[in-house]
Design an enzyme around this catalytic site. Structure first.
Site, mmCIF file in Angstrom:
data_model
loop_
_atom_site.group_PDB
_atom_site.id
_atom_site.type_symbol
_atom_site.label_atom_id
_atom_site.label_comp_id
_atom_site.label_asym_id
_atom_site.label_seq_id
_atom_site.Cartn_x
_atom_site.Cartn_y
_atom_site.Cartn_z
ATOM 1 C CG ASP A 1 8.938 38.846 -69.714
ATOM 2 O OD1 ASP A 1 7.793 39.168 -69.386
ATOM 3 O OD2 ASP A 1 9.128 37.804 -70.249
ATOM 4 C CB THR B 1 4.196 38.215 -68.019
ATOM 5 O OG1 THR B 1 5.268 37.094 -67.531
ATOM 6 C CG2 THR B 1 4.147 38.947 -68.437
ATOM 7 N NE ARG C 1 10.874 29.589 -70.256
ATOM 8 C CZ ARG C 1 9.200 28.718 -70.334
ATOM 9 N NH1 ARG C 1 9.783 27.682 -70.495
ATOM 10 N NH2 ARG C 1 8.499 28.862 -70.680
ATOM 11 C CG ASP D 1 7.317 36.469 -73.876
ATOM 12 O OD1 ASP D 1 6.968 35.571 -73.603
ATOM 13 O OD2 ASP D 1 8.569 36.537 -74.191
ATOM 14 C CG ASP E 1 8.248 35.564 -66.105
ATOM 15 O OD1 ASP E 1 8.578 35.061 -65.625
ATOM 16 O OD2 ASP E 1 8.393 34.607 -67.633
ATOM 17 N NE ARG F 1 4.176 29.085 -72.256
ATOM 18 C CZ ARG F 1 4.775 28.730 -71.210
ATOM 19 N NH1 ARG F 1 4.106 27.595 -70.976
ATOM 20 N NH2 ARG F 1 4.773 30.170 -70.193
ATOM 21 N N GLY G 1 1.764 30.810 -69.997
ATOM 22 C CA GLY G 1 1.928 30.261 -68.476
ATOM 23 C C GLY G 1 0.650 31.446 -67.804
HETATM 24 O O1 F6P Z 1 6.756 33.381 -68.307
HETATM 25 C C1 F6P Z 1 5.918 32.489 -67.571
HETATM 26 C C2 F6P Z 1 6.900 31.686 -66.486
HETATM 27 O O2 F6P Z 1 6.489 31.431 -65.400
HETATM 28 C C3 F6P Z 1 8.352 31.362 -66.476
HETATM 29 O O3 F6P Z 1 8.766 32.518 -65.345
HETATM 30 C C4 F6P Z 1 9.133 30.069 -66.600
HETATM 31 O O4 F6P Z 1 9.957 29.793 -67.374
HETATM 32 C C5 F6P Z 1 7.751 29.627 -67.167
HETATM 33 O O5 F6P Z 1 6.963 30.028 -67.239
HETATM 34 C C6 F6P Z 1 7.448 27.744 -67.005
HETATM 35 O O6 F6P Z 1 6.749 27.517 -67.644
HETATM 36 P P1 F6P Z 1 5.715 25.879 -67.670
HETATM 37 O O7 F6P Z 1 4.617 26.813 -67.100
HETATM 38 O O8 F6P Z 1 5.656 25.852 -69.462
HETATM 39 O O9 F6P Z 1 6.787 25.601 -67.168
#
Ligand code: F6P
Length: 336
Positions: free
Chosen positions: A139, A135, A181, A107, A137, A76, A15
């Site tokens: 985390d 990120t 998430r 991560d 997050d 990803r 992300g």
């Molecule tokens: O890891 C970053 C993040 O923005 C999370 O907070 C979220 O749950 C996820 O990515 C959403 O991912 P995507 O871009 O695949 O919808």
């Protein structure tokens, strides 16, 4: 110690997060300043499988420090999580003559970095992998801070402040979903900063009666006529929470999902500054041939840690912030 490193790759993966561009810029400019060539790998780890790259020099990264998103694109990659896919990536690194890779992401990116570093070691090849945490997050266990978190908090706060205006006028309850998430850092910081009535996070099991209903009742008894419930993505469905509120309290909440807007926008001062320092340290680390490392922010200092050790670390969730939020929101305004 081997020969001086000559060429490195840089990529952004997972992300996106505001400040990734500032990190790419810092990596490229630091490398160029030391006579190290820099190749931008596009679309994360998958760019190493599909040979998707671009040569970068100091001017290729001009005017990006203030821009959200990532000039290198991001993805990803399922294929990279498989040893066969990584084998292709390792061949690309050899073909490009890379001595090191700087991987900027969260991560998932670091899981890829670790798997790559182990596979390279098994083959006895020379390639160092350095991770920079980015990120929204926040985390990553070994780092107190990840690039993008501050900007995402500010974006969410700005949106929720606007929501509050209309909730206040209509005397309504708002249930707002923020990203995360698996992590509640964003929800907790934002909840604290907007003075939320309740904050629900995945790190703490939800006691709906106590954490939501009781808080709204107290606020109502104290004369408040609008309520703000902030929910991290991973803490439950905002629609279910809204209908539970309706059933328990007879009020009709409005649901807002902030979504990907939180990942966009210009990076904040903190994110530009942190990204610049992390990018610089990442290249210094590669240049001094320390091997596979993770760049981390520890008590405000930017350090490089052994990758295997760093990725085994876990971060204690800051529950005291949750207690502060509870104290500020629910104390003082009423006691029944
Ligand atoms: O890891 C970053 C993040 O923005 C999370 O907070 C979220 O749950 C996820 O990515 C959403 O991912 P995507 O871009 O695949 O919808």
């Amino acid at each position: 110690m081997g020969d001086k490193i000559k060429r490195i790759g840089v990529l952004t993966s997972g992300g996106d997060a505001p400040g990734m561009n500032a990190a790419v810029r810092a990596v490229v400019r630091t490398a160029v300043g030391q006579g190290i060539e820099c190749i931008g790998i596009r679309r994360g780890w998958s760019g190493l499988i599909t040979n998707d790259f671009v040569r970068l020099d100091g001017s290729s990264v001009s005017r990006i420090i203030n821009r959200g998103g990532t000039m290198l694109y991001t993805a990803r990659s399922e294929e990279f999580m498989d040893p066969v896919g990584r084998e292709k990536a390792i061949s690309t690194c050899k073909l490009l003559g890379l001595d090191g890779i700087v991987a900027i992401g969260g991560d998932g990116t670091f899981k890829g970095a670790l798997a790559l570093s182990r596979q390279v070691a098994e083959k006895g090849q020379r390639l160092s992998v350095v991770g920079i945490p980015a990120t929204i997050d926040n985390d990553i266990g070994c780092s107190h801070y990840t690039i993008g978190f501050d900007s995402a908090c500010n974006t969410a706060i700005e949106c929720i402040d606007k929501l509050r205006d209309t909730m206040q006028s209509h005397e309504r309850c708002s249930v707002v979903e923020v990203m995360g998430r698996h992590a509640g850092y964003l929800a907790l910081y934002v909840g604290l900063a907007v003075g939320a009535t309740s904050v629900l996070i995945p790190e703490r099991s939800v006691d709906f009666e106590n954490d939501v209903v009781e808080n709204i009742r107290r606020a109502r008894l104290a004369g408040t006529t609008h309520y703000m419930v902030v929910v991290a993505e991973g803490a439950g469905s905002v629609y279910d929470i809204a209908s539970q509120i309706k059933n328990s309290l007879g009020i009709d909440p409005r649901v807002t999902v902030l979504g990907h807007i939180q990942r966009g926008g210009a990076p904040s001062a903190r994110d530009r500054e942190t990204a610049s320092r992390m990018g610089y340290v990442a290249v210094q680390s590669l240049a001094s041939q320390k091997g596979n490392r993770i760049i981390a922010s520890v008590d405000g200092r930017i350090v490089d840690l052994d990758m295997e050790e760093a990725l085994a670390m876990t971060k204690q969730f800051q529950m005291e912030r949750y207690n502060i939020l509870e104290a500020l929101t629910n104390n003082g305004i009423s006691r029944i």
